[in-house]
Design a protein around this motif. Structure first.
Motif, PDB file in Angstrom:
ATOM      1  N   VAL A 154       0.660  -0.881   0.060  1.00  0.00           N
ATOM      2  CA  VAL A 154       0.102  -0.170  -0.331  1.00  0.00           C
ATOM      3  C   VAL A 154       1.102   1.135   0.408  1.00  0.00           C
ATOM      4  O   VAL A 154       0.304   2.290  -0.777  1.00  0.00           O
ATOM      5  CB  VAL A 154      -0.468  -0.471   1.240  1.00  0.00           C
ATOM      6  N   PHE A 155       1.781   1.350   1.022  1.00  0.00           N
ATOM      7  CA  PHE A 155       2.956   2.226   0.377  1.00  0.00           C
ATOM      8  C   PHE A 155       4.428   1.426   1.334  1.00  0.00           C
ATOM      9  O   PHE A 155       4.367   1.087   1.568  1.00  0.00           O
ATOM     10  CB  PHE A 155       2.426   3.187   1.692  1.00  0.00           C
ATOM     11  N   MET A 156       5.341   1.845   0.978  1.00  0.00           N
ATOM     12  CA  MET A 156       6.286   1.875   1.257  1.00  0.00           C
ATOM     13  C   MET A 156       7.007   2.867   2.368  1.00  0.00           C
ATOM     14  O   MET A 156       6.493   3.862   2.847  1.00  0.00           O
ATOM     15  CB  MET A 156       7.576   1.773  -0.052  1.00  0.00           C
ATOM     16  N   GLN A 157       8.231   2.359   2.785  1.00  0.00           N
ATOM     17  CA  GLN A 157       8.905   3.157   4.377  1.00  0.00           C
ATOM     18  C   GLN A 157       9.364   4.040   3.832  1.00  0.00           C
ATOM     19  O   GLN A 157      10.074   4.258   2.781  1.00  0.00           O
ATOM     20  CB  GLN A 157       9.669   2.500   4.530  1.00  0.00           C
ATOM     21  N   SER A 168      12.175  -2.312   8.553  1.00  0.00           N
ATOM     22  CA  SER A 168      13.181  -3.277   7.401  1.00  0.00           C
ATOM     23  C   SER A 168      14.727  -2.106   8.061  1.00  0.00           C
ATOM     24  O   SER A 168      14.602  -1.105   7.692  1.00  0.00           O
ATOM     25  CB  SER A 168      12.942  -3.347   6.584  1.00  0.00           C
ATOM     26  N   ASP A 169      15.552  -2.451   8.474  1.00  0.00           N
ATOM     27  CA  ASP A 169      17.071  -2.139   8.939  1.00  0.00           C
ATOM     28  C   ASP A 169      17.257  -1.873   7.345  1.00  0.00           C
ATOM     29  O   ASP A 169      17.645  -2.183   6.084  1.00  0.00           O
ATOM     30  CB  ASP A 169      17.607  -2.254  10.285  1.00  0.00           C
ATOM     31  N   ILE A 170      19.070  -1.527   7.834  1.00  0.00           N
ATOM     32  CA  ILE A 170      19.228  -1.171   6.241  1.00  0.00           C
ATOM     33  C   ILE A 170      20.308  -3.619   6.021  1.00  0.00           C
ATOM     34  O   ILE A 170      20.739  -2.440   4.874  1.00  0.00           O
ATOM     35  CB  ILE A 170      21.329  -0.657   6.596  1.00  0.00           C
ATOM     36  N   GLN A 215      11.055  -5.699  11.318  1.00  0.00           N
ATOM     37  CA  GLN A 215      10.340  -5.689  12.628  1.00  0.00           C
ATOM     38  C   GLN A 215       9.117  -5.326  12.231  1.00  0.00           C
ATOM     39  O   GLN A 215       8.655  -4.397  11.272  1.00  0.00           O
ATOM     40  CB  GLN A 215      11.547  -4.934  13.035  1.00  0.00           C
ATOM     41  N   ILE A 216       7.987  -6.786  12.734  1.00  0.00           N
ATOM     42  CA  ILE A 216       6.660  -6.599  12.699  1.00  0.00           C
ATOM     43  C   ILE A 216       5.973  -5.639  13.175  1.00  0.00           C
ATOM     44  O   ILE A 216       5.876  -6.568  14.682  1.00  0.00           O
ATOM     45  CB  ILE A 216       5.681  -8.085  12.056  1.00  0.00           C
ATOM     46  N   VAL A 217       5.182  -4.610  13.377  1.00  0.00           N
ATOM     47  CA  VAL A 217       4.675  -3.551  14.465  1.00  0.00           C
ATOM     48  C   VAL A 217       3.909  -4.115  14.375  1.00  0.00           C
ATOM     49  O   VAL A 217       3.008  -4.430  15.224  1.00  0.00           O
ATOM     50  CB  VAL A 217       4.686  -2.247  12.969  1.00  0.00           C
ATOM     51  N   ALA A 229       8.250 -14.458  15.248  1.00  0.00           N
ATOM     52  CA  ALA A 229      10.197 -14.097  15.314  1.00  0.00           C
ATOM     53  C   ALA A 229       9.890 -12.683  15.125  1.00  0.00           C
ATOM     54  O   ALA A 229      10.638 -11.749  16.322  1.00  0.00           O
ATOM     55  CB  ALA A 229      11.011 -14.610  15.301  1.00  0.00           C
ATOM     56  N   ASN A 230       9.390 -12.227  14.229  1.00  0.00           N
ATOM     57  CA  ASN A 230       9.873 -10.761  13.379  1.00  0.00           C
ATOM     58  C   ASN A 230       8.760  -9.993  14.316  1.00  0.00           C
ATOM     59  O   ASN A 230       9.375  -8.788  14.482  1.00  0.00           O
ATOM     60  CB  ASN A 230       9.000 -10.884  12.357  1.00  0.00           C
ATOM     61  N   MET A 231       7.885 -10.292  14.931  1.00  0.00           N
ATOM     62  CA  MET A 231       6.865  -9.513  15.523  1.00  0.00           C
ATOM     63  C   MET A 231       7.947  -9.039  17.161  1.00  0.00           C
ATOM     64  O   MET A 231       7.164  -8.125  17.894  1.00  0.00           O
ATOM     65  CB  MET A 231       5.897 -10.166  16.139  1.00  0.00           C
TER      66      MET A 231
END
Length: 230
Positions: free
Chosen positions: A42-45, A65-67, A72-74, A187-189
């Motif tokens: 829908v949109f990107m960071q 998402s880090d570099i 990391q799921i919000v 795990a990502n949460m």
């Protein structure tokens, strides 16, 4: 989606309950309906922050998402939810990615026009702040869990939270959490590894704190689980 359908759908949201037809018409007048396919975004960071979205159907994964590409799921937003909550009275870009997990139908409301309606309708503005307050409390509780609880306890709290948000309540008061979240998702949460989640779920099943059915769905007794960390 016709204007009448948009109005009927938005009226089901807690945020808009109690508004008069005239007040609802102001919201509907700035709203459009769109569909997104599974796997799209829908949109990107960091995209320009322009719209707020109301979910009629489908599920949306909000994640950072880090570099290094670590995810990391919000949250996982579903029918009846709105996102992002940080959009109001804020400039800049979207703070996270939003991936469509299953075909979704959304009502799109431009933030700048929505803010004008909020300013004109103090009652609606208060409701928005109440919703934002609930999200802040949820995020605070999740942060406290990461700081105060070990990984085993965090996974238990995560299962209980997902069961209450996404699970089906069974006749015996237990929750059925469908196998729509992979171990990697879990795990990502909470910022751990898939292997850790797998080991923990195995232990919880061995200790008869959770059960799984033939389809891999998890049956959860939230009270029994939480007793483990009291």
């Amino acid at each position: 989606m016709e204007t009448i359908e948009i109005k009927k759908m938005l009226s089901q949201f807690t945020l808009f309950r109690g508004l008069s037809d005239k007040e609802m018409d102001k919201i509907v007048g700035i709203s459009i309906s769109r569909e997104w396919k599974k796997g799209s975004h829908v949109f990107m960071q960091d995209d320009p922050l322009e719209n707020v979205y109301f979910i009629q159907s489908g599920r949306i994964k909000i994640y950072k998402s880090d570099i290094n590409g670590k995810e990391q799921i919000v949250t996982i937003a579903k029918s009846g939810d709105m996102f992002p909550h940080v959009g109001f009275f804020r400039k800049g870009g979207y703070p996270a990615f939003s991936e469509v997990l299953e075909n979704a139908k959304l009502v799109v409301v431009p933030i700048d026009q929505f803010e004008s309606v909020l300013i004109e309708n103090p009652e609606l503005c208060i409701k928005v702040f109440n919703v934002l307050g609930e999200k802040i409390v949820d995020l605070q509780e999740r942060l406290e869990a990461q700081v105060l609880n070990n990984t085993y306890e965090q996974i238990i709290k995560l299962l209980v939270r997902l069961a209450k948000l996404h699970g089906e309540v069974l006749e015996n008061g237990l929750f059925l959490l469908k196998a729509e979240f992979t171990n990697k998702d879990l795990a990502n949460m909470i910022g751990t590894t898939r292997e850790t989640v797998s080991r923990t779920l195995t232990k919880l099943k061995k200790d008869k704190l959770i059960e799984t059915d033939a389809s891999g769905n998890i049956i959860i007794d939230s009270e029994k689980l939480l007793e483990e960390i009291i």
